[in-house]
Design an enzyme around this catalytic site. Structure first.
Site, PDB file in Angstrom:
ATOM      1  N   ALA A 115       0.863  -1.376   0.043  1.00 28.69           N
ATOM      2  CA  ALA A 115      -0.046   0.128   0.019  1.00 28.69           C
ATOM      3  C   ALA A 115       0.950   1.233  -0.063  1.00 28.69           C
ATOM      4  CB  ALA A 115      -1.041   0.155   1.123  1.00 28.69           C
ATOM      5  N   GLU A 116       2.131   1.304   0.638  1.00 23.07           N
ATOM      6  CA  GLU A 116       2.773   2.405   0.894  1.00 23.07           C
ATOM      7  C   GLU A 116       3.954   2.571  -0.219  1.00 23.07           C
ATOM      8  OE1 GLU A 116       1.395   4.172   4.659  1.00 23.07           O
ATOM      9  OE2 GLU A 116       3.512   3.815   4.806  1.00 23.07           O
ATOM     10  N   ARG A 144       7.291   0.164  -2.501  1.00 23.28           N
ATOM     11  CA  ARG A 144       7.638  -0.998  -3.209  1.00 23.28           C
ATOM     12  C   ARG A 144       8.732  -1.767  -2.380  1.00 23.28           C
ATOM     13  NH1 ARG A 144       7.966   2.236  -8.179  1.00 23.28           N
ATOM     14  NH2 ARG A 144       5.725   1.837  -9.086  1.00 23.28           N
ATOM     15  N   ASP A 166      -2.870   0.082  11.037  1.00 16.47           N
ATOM     16  CA  ASP A 166      -3.585  -0.428  10.063  1.00 16.47           C
ATOM     17  C   ASP A 166      -3.443  -1.829  10.039  1.00 16.47           C
ATOM     18  OD1 ASP A 166      -2.120  -0.435   6.583  1.00 16.47           O
ATOM     19  OD2 ASP A 166      -4.268  -0.774   7.328  1.00 16.47           O
TER      20      ASP A 166
END
Lengths: 227, 354
Positions: free
Chosen positions: A14-15, A17, A135
């Protein structure tokens, strides 16, 4: 730092690579929070830095409390890269559940309920040290062999914070509850068992968090929606 | 016994295909009153009227209901005429059960119930959010996308799993459209054609970026912080000429849309999804579509979006959802055709998908 080193793209989370590579004799994961072109540059720089700081801090803090997280080897704010310990044969709990269900084991089996307990106890430990993950999903929990016994590893602390209030801990659990129920079918009992373990092993503060969780859930259901 | 039932069912579907099922849908949960007619995936008509309030004012249930009552029959006639359809051609009447504002919902439901009894056709009570999703899927052809549903009343990130549209992430306070609409009121922007549209146009002229509170919690978002921040400071910033209205609109869009794109990306990463569908009124916004498109490009994913005829509340989307429900054997008995302000997307059994 890693110039000239071959790096293999593992996945795009999500944030950022994730790359696998060698670093000073260790097998490592390099998490590169590349600049997101959809964001305004000022906002992008701000978010990237905040997330890196939060993650580096939380990973280290967790370790000091005996919660298993990848070791942080290096943090480079110029390149927006974190160099992390790589675990061999690790699998996300998300994928583990997918595979298990494919092999016809149900979410109510002893193996799965045992996992729910292990997660519940781990979150008690994290929250009792006032760490909010921010998260929690099954993609952010890793298992290494032996999968049914080993300590669960927590990752992806970009949205983490430190807070002693029951509200934030309740929201943490609410995010996890919804993430599990939305991704994995027939997990109502699994989640209930996880939360029951949390409540029963976490003392009075855990009971407060669960009470708060009930209120957070109602907030979602009571929402006035139109348009 | 079972064999007979099965062949009866396949006869039913065969008849349905030969006959070409036509469903009329009525929508009025917020300030738009729309009636649409769909026949086997084809939109035959989709007229709509919008209740627009003066600048600085939002729309309230009582007045909105009066507006819908004043226009619904005219829009209904228009829908039939445009589709070249008679009441007898219609197979079922779909209407919005909720969520939405009570008085407008009731006003439209009354019409649906009346024509159902007049024309002797079954009723189908539809979830508004699912109307948006199914219309989006029909129009774009998206197979199994991560859905960002954003409007004045709703902000949800949805993914389909085993017979339910599951809510992965949502706003924990205001809908993003509500945040934009209320900011438009602070700036006294016109509500014609919609406050969001006018913010979008104004934002195009903005240059100076004002850092605003950015609030993402996992896959959830929160907008009340950014709205109160602006409520407190906007007028002063404008008076001292540090920022223009355009700059503020620009900054607000960049921030709230970035939050939406980020949470959608999180859901995609978690689900392993390679498709995104944006629906709901805020989905008309080209800047949002641009930003989502860039994120998709960076991940090798595909973006699906619709235009304002389907993003904004309309009757055809209710007809489409109704059509799918009808074809899977669902109708709503008259006694169950009550409406509700709160109706969760994940409370509906999605019987028409695998």
């Amino acid at each position: 730092m890693l110039n000239g080193m071959d790096r293999e793209l593992v996945t795009q989370g999500a944030e950022g690579r994730l790359y696998a590579t060698e670093w000073l004799g260790h097998s490592v994961i390099v998490k590169h929070r590349f600049s997101k072109q959809y964001r305004h540059p000022d906002l992008d720089i701000y978010i990237t830095n905040e997330r890196m700081k939060a993650e580096a801090r939380a990973l280290t803090r967790c370790r000091s409390y005996g919660i298993k997280t990848p070791a942080v080897y290096d943090v480079d704010f110029n390149k927006s890269e974190i160099v992390l310990e790589k675990f061999t044969d690790s699998v996300t709990i998300r994928n583990f559940i997918y595979e298990t269900v494919k092999n016809k084991l149900t979410m109510d089996s002893p193996v799965m309920l045992n996992m729910a307990e292990r997660i519940g106890k781990l979150l008690v430990k994290m929250h009792s040290n006032n760490i909010i993950h921010g998260d929690l999903t099954t993609s952010n929990m890793l298992l290494v062999p032996p999968y049914d016994l080993s300590d669960i590893i927590l990752i992806d602390f970009g949205l983490s914070s430190v807070d002693e209030r029951a509200e934030d801990k309740a929201v943490d659990l609410y995010v996890l509850e919804r993430a599990i129920l939305s991704t994995h079918p027939n997990t109502e009992h699994f989640v209930a068992h996880l939360l029951a373990t949390y409540e029963n092993t976490g003392g009075e503060s855990a009971r407060d968090v669960i009470k708060r969780l009930n209120e957070v859930r109602l907030r979602g259901r009571k929402k006035l929606c139109f348009g | 016994m079972v064999k007979n039932r099965r062949s009866l069912r396949s006869n039913y579907y065969l008849l349905a295909i030969i006959k070409m099922v036509m469903v009329i849908g009525l929508e009025g949960s917020a300030n738009k009153i729309g009636v649409g007619i769909i026949q086997d995936g084809k939109v035959l008509s989709n007229p709509r009227r919008t209740y627009i309030t003066p600048p600085g004012q939002g729309f309230i249930p009582h007045d909105t209901a009066k507006h819908h009552q004043a226009h619904v029959l005219e829009v209904l006639q228009e829908a039939l005429a445009e589709a070249g359809a008679d009441p007898q051609d219609v197979d079922a009447i779909a209407f919005t059960k909720g969520p939405g504002m009570a008085a407008p919902l009731i006003s439209v439901a009354v019409v649906a119930r009346t024509i159902s009894q007049l024309w002797n056709k079954p009723l189908i009570a539809v979830n508004h959010c699912i109307g948006h999703i199914e219309m989006g899927r029909l129009v774009t052809g998206a197979e199994n996308p991560t859905v960002l549903y954003v409007s004045g009343g709703n902000t949800q990130i949805i993914a389909y799993l085993e017979r339910k549209y599951r809510i992965f992430g949502e706003t924990i306070d205001l809908a993003v459209g509500n945040c934009l609409d209320r900011f438009a009121r602070i700036l006294m922007l016109s509500n014609d054609p919609s406050p969001g549209y006018n913010i979008e146009q104004m934002a195009k002229k903005g240059k100076k970026y004002l850092p605003l509170p950015y609030c993402v919690k996992g896959m959830d978002v929160s907008f009340s912080g950014i709205l109160s921040y602006l409520e407190e400071r906007a007028n002063k910033l404008l008076k001292t000429q540090q920022y223009t209205k355009a700059d503020l609109c620009f900054s607000l869009q960049e921030t709230v849309f970035a939050m939406l794109v980020e949470t959608t990306e999180r859901a995609m990463a978690h689900c392993g999804s390679q498709e995104v569908l944006i629906c709901g009124g805020v989905g008309c916004n080209i800047r949002l579509q641009e930003m989502m498109g860039k994120m998709c490009e960076e991940r090798g994913a595909k973006l699906y979006a619709t235009d304002e005829s389907f993003c904004i509340d309309n009757g055809a989307m209710i007809a489409q959802a109704g059509y799918l429900m009808y074809n899977s054997g669902l109708t709503t008995p008259l006694s169950d055709t009550w409406v509700t302000q709160r109706f969760r997307t994940d409370d509906v059994p999605v019987t028409w998908r695998e």
